[in-house]
Design an enzyme around this catalytic site. Structure first.
Site, PDB file in Angstrom:
ATOM      1  N   SER A   1      21.171  85.042  48.122  1.00 52.51           N
ATOM      2  CA  SER A   1      20.227  86.612  48.055  1.00 52.51           C
ATOM      3  C   SER A   1      20.395  87.078  49.685  1.00 52.51           C
ATOM      4  CB  SER A   1      19.355  85.604  47.700  1.00 52.51           C
ATOM      5  OG  SER A   1      17.745  86.923  47.485  1.00 52.51           O
TER       6      SER A   1
ATOM      7  N   ASP B   1      22.101  89.376  36.623  1.00 52.89           N
ATOM      8  CA  ASP B   1      20.987  89.665  38.042  1.00 52.89           C
ATOM      9  C   ASP B   1      21.039  91.028  38.060  1.00 52.89           C
ATOM     10  OD1 ASP B   1      19.778  90.204  40.710  1.00 52.89           O
ATOM     11  OD2 ASP B   1      21.978  88.696  41.690  1.00 52.89           O
TER      12      ASP B   1
ATOM     13  N   HIS C   1      18.749  87.014  39.040  1.00 48.52           N
ATOM     14  CA  HIS C   1      19.173  86.787  40.483  1.00 48.52           C
ATOM     15  C   HIS C   1      18.597  85.273  40.878  1.00 48.52           C
ATOM     16  CE1 HIS C   1      20.134  87.945  44.803  1.00 48.52           C
ATOM     17  NE2 HIS C   1      18.357  87.162  44.924  1.00 48.52           N
TER      18      HIS C   1
END
Length: 370
Positions: free
Chosen positions: A149, A316, A349
């Site tokens: 991330s 995502d 995500h």
């Protein structure tokens, strides 16, 4: 107002002054970190983990803190990141409130919390602080840097600014620049916090705290961390039981609403609002095109690392897989043996935090091949 340092954290004093990319400097700043495994004689078995926005350095249990960490199934003896072989370092990001110096920390020049006097924070600053930590531990070159991330951004900045610092890289659900959708979401999160009267220009305390703003910011984030597919499969249109529903005529009615509310309430008093503002803005500012005369691929091609695996979840929406493919393409243009893997995980995500059946082998197989 509280900092949330996990038990067992260790601390590294940064160079003082620690100069920031966008101007200003920190004095007497430090980074919180934790380690697992044993560093070999040549220091060549070290792995660095750089994290997303909210995690602390406690990625997994260790003797100093036996509580499960945020990446517990991934890190430890015999696990995908095998601490019987690797010496692993996880750092809490500069600018956070979980042990490292950030807006919630005390400014030694004033004896008061930095709040909004904290210098403008960039991803590059976070990367430089992480590398100071690595070098202080006696590590000249990492076997691998793993970033997920926001940490995927941090890892790219780290590799760019410190050529030769790592032999390999795993980039997980990361990106080379913030997309308009992600910027828009984080802009709304910041607005929700700043419009809460209790935020008070960043001058709040535990008694007068922008809880409503943080709740809304966290809900917006959680919605984007998972996929529409998962929301539908997990909650559908199921309504709350009568004894769970809200008396407010426009209050909680569906189970998905209740889930978001519970998740937000568990978060709001465990992360500092000003730190949330600073870290989110740092992500929005990050752009590898800055290093490639306006071209992302050209910027990425300035990073030279021999082997790379880039992993993403096909569902995502916050950092879509096209961005992970772009990272692989750009690093390949810089000479890397770069591989992209898009995993069919329904969790969006956050899949790297929950879908260990898919992400574990993708990470573990790469590390076992080194």
């Amino acid at each position: 107002m509280t900092e949330f340092t996990p038990p067992g954290s260790r601390f590294l004093a940064l160079s003082s002054p620690f100069r920031m990319k966008r101007g200003g400097a920190l004095r007497e700043a430090h980074i919180a970190y934790e380690t697992w495994g044993t560093l070999d004689g040549g220091g060549g078995n070290a792995i660095l983990i750089v994290t997303g926005l909210s995690p602390d350095a406690h990625a997994a249990s260790n003797p100093a803190n036996p509580a499960p960490g945020w990446w517990e199934p991934m890190l430890g003896p015999g696990k995908p990141i095998d601490t019987d072989r690797w010496f692993v370092v996880c750092v809490n990001s500069l600018g956070s409130c979980k042990g490292s110096t950030g807006p919630a920390s005390i400014d030694p020049a004033t004896g008061q919390r930095y709040r909004l006097s904290f210098p403008e924070l960039s991803i590059e600053d976070i990367a430089n602080a992480a590398i100071e930590t690595v070098r202080a531990l006696g590590i000249d070159q990492l076997a691998c840097v793993i970033g997920n991330s926001m940490g995927g951004m941090t890892a790219l900045a780290l590799l760019l600014q410190h050529p030769g610092i790592a032999r390999t890289h795993i980039n997980i659900s990361g990106s080379a620049q913030a997309l308009p959708f992600s910027i828009a979401i984080r802009s709304l999160q910041r607005e929700a916090i700043r419009l809460d009267p209790q935020w008070n220009g960043g001058d709040y305390d535990d008694e007068h705290y922008p809880e409503s703003g943080m709740r809304m910011a966290r809900k917006l984030g959680v919605i984007t961390y998972r996929s529409a597919l998962e929301w539908d499969g997990r909650f559908g249109r199921v309504r709350l039981d009568s004894d769970q529903s809200d008396d407010d005529p426009f209050g909680l009615e569906f189970q998905v609403e209740s889930y978001l509310e519970g998740h937000a309430r568990r978060f709001v008093r465990h992360f500092d609002p000003n730190c949330y503002l600073y870290l989110g803005r740092a992500m929005d500012w990050f752009d590898m095109a800055e290093y490639g005369n306006g071209d992302v691929i050209a910027g990425l091609a300035k990073i030279h690392v021999p082997r790379v695996r880039v992993i993403g979840a096909n569902t995502d929406i916050l950092f879509p897989v096209q961005q992970q493919q772009q990272i692989a393409d750009g690093l390949r243009a810089g000479g890397a043996e770069a591989e992209f893997i898009g995993l069919d995980s329904p969790q969006g995500h956050d899949a790297f935090l929950v879908d260990y059946a898919r992400f574990g082998p993708a990470i573990g197989n790469f590390l076992r091949s080194l």
